[in-house]
Design a protein around this motif. Structure first.
Motif, PDB file in Angstrom:
ATOM      1  N   SER A 148      37.126  36.269  25.825  1.00 20.07           N
ATOM      2  CA  SER A 148      36.924  34.662  25.266  1.00 20.07           C
ATOM      3  C   SER A 148      36.051  33.876  26.023  1.00 20.07           C
ATOM      4  O   SER A 148      36.124  34.275  27.324  1.00 20.07           O
ATOM      5  N   PRO A 149      35.447  33.005  25.478  1.00 18.69           N
ATOM      6  CA  PRO A 149      34.663  31.912  26.416  1.00 18.69           C
ATOM      7  C   PRO A 149      35.535  31.061  27.107  1.00 18.69           C
ATOM      8  O   PRO A 149      34.858  30.119  27.731  1.00 18.69           O
ATOM      9  N   ALA A 150      36.588  31.156  27.097  1.00 15.93           N
ATOM     10  CA  ALA A 150      37.219  30.071  27.987  1.00 15.93           C
ATOM     11  C   ALA A 150      37.113  30.091  29.175  1.00 15.93           C
ATOM     12  O   ALA A 150      36.961  31.306  29.867  1.00 15.93           O
ATOM     13  N   GLY A 151      36.626  28.877  29.982  1.00 15.14           N
ATOM     14  CA  GLY A 151      36.281  29.130  31.245  1.00 15.14           C
ATOM     15  C   GLY A 151      37.699  28.927  32.241  1.00 15.14           C
ATOM     16  O   GLY A 151      38.691  28.858  32.000  1.00 15.14           O
ATOM     17  N   LEU A 152      37.287  29.673  33.497  1.00 20.17           N
ATOM     18  CA  LEU A 152      38.302  29.803  34.534  1.00 20.17           C
ATOM     19  C   LEU A 152      38.596  28.461  35.331  1.00 20.17           C
ATOM     20  O   LEU A 152      37.446  27.819  35.394  1.00 20.17           O
ATOM     21  N   SER A 153      39.478  28.336  36.035  1.00 26.65           N
ATOM     22  CA  SER A 153      39.980  27.313  37.011  1.00 26.65           C
ATOM     23  C   SER A 153      38.843  27.350  38.234  1.00 26.65           C
ATOM     24  O   SER A 153      38.901  28.695  38.684  1.00 26.65           O
ATOM     25  N   GLU A 154      37.947  26.268  38.439  1.00 25.58           N
ATOM     26  CA  GLU A 154      37.223  26.511  39.703  1.00 25.58           C
ATOM     27  C   GLU A 154      38.114  26.198  40.796  1.00 25.58           C
ATOM     28  O   GLU A 154      37.159  26.109  41.821  1.00 25.58           O
ATOM     29  N   THR A 155      39.130  25.913  40.915  1.00 27.16           N
ATOM     30  CA  THR A 155      39.906  25.506  42.007  1.00 27.16           C
ATOM     31  C   THR A 155      40.351  26.615  42.721  1.00 27.16           C
ATOM     32  O   THR A 155      41.108  27.517  42.336  1.00 27.16           O
ATOM     33  N   VAL A 156      39.789  26.826  43.957  1.00 28.68           N
ATOM     34  CA  VAL A 156      40.255  27.909  44.653  1.00 28.68           C
ATOM     35  C   VAL A 156      40.986  27.455  45.828  1.00 28.68           C
ATOM     36  O   VAL A 156      40.672  26.493  46.709  1.00 28.68           O
ATOM     37  N   THR A 157      42.136  28.290  46.085  1.00 25.11           N
ATOM     38  CA  THR A 157      43.163  27.739  47.448  1.00 25.11           C
ATOM     39  C   THR A 157      42.208  28.357  48.751  1.00 25.11           C
ATOM     40  O   THR A 157      41.908  29.401  48.720  1.00 25.11           O
ATOM     41  N   PRO A 158      41.929  27.375  49.403  1.00 25.66           N
ATOM     42  CA  PRO A 158      41.269  27.762  50.861  1.00 25.66           C
ATOM     43  C   PRO A 158      42.110  28.758  51.446  1.00 25.66           C
ATOM     44  O   PRO A 158      43.426  28.762  51.553  1.00 25.66           O
ATOM     45  N   ASP A 159      41.457  29.713  52.052  1.00 21.05           N
ATOM     46  CA  ASP A 159      42.140  30.736  52.822  1.00 21.05           C
ATOM     47  C   ASP A 159      42.467  30.370  54.275  1.00 21.05           C
ATOM     48  O   ASP A 159      41.439  29.638  54.943  1.00 21.05           O
ATOM     49  N   ALA A 160      43.249  30.365  54.918  1.00 23.91           N
ATOM     50  CA  ALA A 160      43.913  29.933  56.360  1.00 23.91           C
ATOM     51  C   ALA A 160      42.958  30.650  57.001  1.00 23.91           C
ATOM     52  O   ALA A 160      43.213  30.156  58.391  1.00 23.91           O
ATOM     53  N   PHE A 161      42.675  32.087  56.913  1.00 24.40           N
ATOM     54  CA  PHE A 161      41.748  32.501  58.137  1.00 24.40           C
ATOM     55  C   PHE A 161      40.318  32.810  57.401  1.00 24.40           C
ATOM     56  O   PHE A 161      39.615  33.493  58.103  1.00 24.40           O
ATOM     57  N   ASN A 162      39.924  31.781  56.547  1.00 22.27           N
ATOM     58  CA  ASN A 162      38.247  31.738  56.147  1.00 22.27           C
ATOM     59  C   ASN A 162      38.089  33.072  55.862  1.00 22.27           C
ATOM     60  O   ASN A 162      36.795  33.410  55.927  1.00 22.27           O
ATOM     61  N   SER A 173      36.028  38.648  34.261  1.00 17.61           N
ATOM     62  CA  SER A 173      37.039  38.076  33.336  1.00 17.61           C
ATOM     63  C   SER A 173      38.411  38.393  33.466  1.00 17.61           C
ATOM     64  O   SER A 173      39.354  38.195  32.696  1.00 17.61           O
ATOM     65  N   ALA A 174      38.828  39.398  34.630  1.00 17.86           N
ATOM     66  CA  ALA A 174      40.018  39.801  34.637  1.00 17.86           C
ATOM     67  C   ALA A 174      40.860  38.713  35.087  1.00 17.86           C
ATOM     68  O   ALA A 174      42.399  38.810  34.724  1.00 17.86           O
ATOM     69  N   ASP A 175      40.528  37.710  35.693  1.00 23.44           N
ATOM     70  CA  ASP A 175      41.535  36.548  36.114  1.00 23.44           C
ATOM     71  C   ASP A 175      41.893  35.578  34.759  1.00 23.44           C
ATOM     72  O   ASP A 175      42.853  35.055  34.660  1.00 23.44           O
ATOM     73  N   LYS A 176      41.290  36.049  33.628  1.00 26.91           N
ATOM     74  CA  LYS A 176      41.768  35.362  32.517  1.00 26.91           C
ATOM     75  C   LYS A 176      43.084  35.495  32.033  1.00 26.91           C
ATOM     76  O   LYS A 176      43.925  34.928  31.377  1.00 26.91           O
ATOM     77  N   LEU A 177      43.639  36.839  32.280  1.00 22.52           N
ATOM     78  CA  LEU A 177      44.834  37.252  31.950  1.00 22.52           C
ATOM     79  C   LEU A 177      45.765  36.548  32.783  1.00 22.52           C
ATOM     80  O   LEU A 177      47.247  36.655  32.376  1.00 22.52           O
ATOM     81  N   SER A 178      45.638  35.892  34.005  1.00 22.43           N
ATOM     82  CA  SER A 178      46.591  34.952  34.530  1.00 22.43           C
ATOM     83  C   SER A 178      46.938  33.612  33.685  1.00 22.43           C
ATOM     84  O   SER A 178      47.923  32.876  33.959  1.00 22.43           O
ATOM     85  N   ASN A 179      45.895  33.370  32.902  1.00 26.15           N
ATOM     86  CA  ASN A 179      46.080  32.008  32.207  1.00 26.15           C
ATOM     87  C   ASN A 179      46.550  32.388  30.823  1.00 26.15           C
ATOM     88  O   ASN A 179      47.422  31.346  30.233  1.00 26.15           O
ATOM     89  N   GLN A 180      46.645  33.436  30.257  1.00 26.57           N
ATOM     90  CA  GLN A 180      47.299  33.906  28.835  1.00 26.57           C
ATOM     91  C   GLN A 180      47.350  35.306  28.707  1.00 26.57           C
ATOM     92  O   GLN A 180      46.553  36.107  29.370  1.00 26.57           O
TER      93      GLN A 180
END
Length: 257
Positions: A148-162, A173-180
């Motif tokens: 699907s062409p639905a875009g992913l969230s660009e917000t990335v949680t900053p890592d405490a250890f960089n 595209s695998a992260d799309k399964l976290s939205n639907q």
């Protein structure tokens, strides 16, 4: 000492004469029956041999004529199902498109819409076809999310250890399964609504436990299972490529994927 053949032969004949006639004459072996055994159960009923297999219960599958189950309300035993092939073909046309009834043979068309509660399962039922078709539809639902062409969230949680997360185009595209999730596309309620739109309840062969309460008897689950069984039957009849195409175009598009 050399043996005397003549003496041995005479002694043998003497012993045979002393034996009783009943000992020499063995009981005759019972011959095989000369009658021709029936090779098929249909030989005794030639009129049923002309009928399609889906339209009757085989004689050897029938019980003694009575049931040990005591029905509290005899009215619940009365339930009629469709027996008209034209009505069944019309349902397949609404589901699979024009000439959709020709995608499956007659026996498979009836088997795909037959639940195990119908006629005590003596005419076959669609449980195995439904299990196969459910995996096909789940696979296509997952694939529709990934492409699907639905875009992913660009917000990335900053890592405490960089630390930097691993990224690869094949995993983008695998992260799309976290939205639907695929379950959201092929929900039981959506599938049951599609079944009602194509007129599946009118041709479904089953026996509800409570004829006065079809939902309480599991109508939604039975409708879902029947739709899965149709996909499974198409896959076995025409192959995976045709079945996946039907799942995408005739099912997922109607479900909003």
């Amino acid at each position: 000492m050399a043996l005397n053949p003549s003496r041995s032969l005479s002694s043998t004949c003497k012993v045979l004469r002393q034996c009783r006639p009943s000992a020499l004459t063995a009981a005759p072996v019972r011959p095989f029956s000369s009658t021709i055994a029936r090779s098929f159960e249909y030989d005794a009923e030639p009129e049923q041999n002309q009928r399609p297999r889906w339209s009757y219960t085989p004689e050897k599958m029938k019980g003694p004529g009575f049931s040990i189950n005591i029905v509290k309300d005899p009215r619940r035993k009365e339930w009629s199902c469709n027996e008209d092939p034209a009505v069944l073909d019309a349902m397949y046309n609404r589901l699979l498109g024009p000439q959709g009834e020709k995608m499956l043979p007659d026996e498979i068309k009836w088997l795909a819409i037959t639940h195990k509660s119908f006629d005590q399962g003596r005419r076959g039922f669609n449980t195995r076809l439904a299990y196969y078709g459910r995996h096909i539809l789940a696979f296509e639902a997952t694939r529709s999310i990934l492409v699907s062409p639905a875009g992913l969230s660009e917000t990335v949680t900053p890592d405490a250890f960089n630390r930097t997360h691993f990224s690869h185009p094949a995993l983008a595209s695998a992260d799309k399964l976290s939205n639907q999730q695929p379950q959201e596309i092929i929900q039981k309620e959506k599938m049951a609504k599609l079944a009602v739109e194509i007129g599946l309840p009118e041709v479904l062969r089953w026996k509800p436990r409570l004829p006065e309460n079809l939902e309480g008897s599991g109508l939604t689950v039975v409708l879902n299972q029947t739709l899965y069984a149709i996909i499974g039957a198409i896959s076995l009849q025409h192959g995976a490529e045709v079945a996946h195409k039907v799942a995408r175009e005739r099912f997922l598009r109607r479900l909003g994927a």
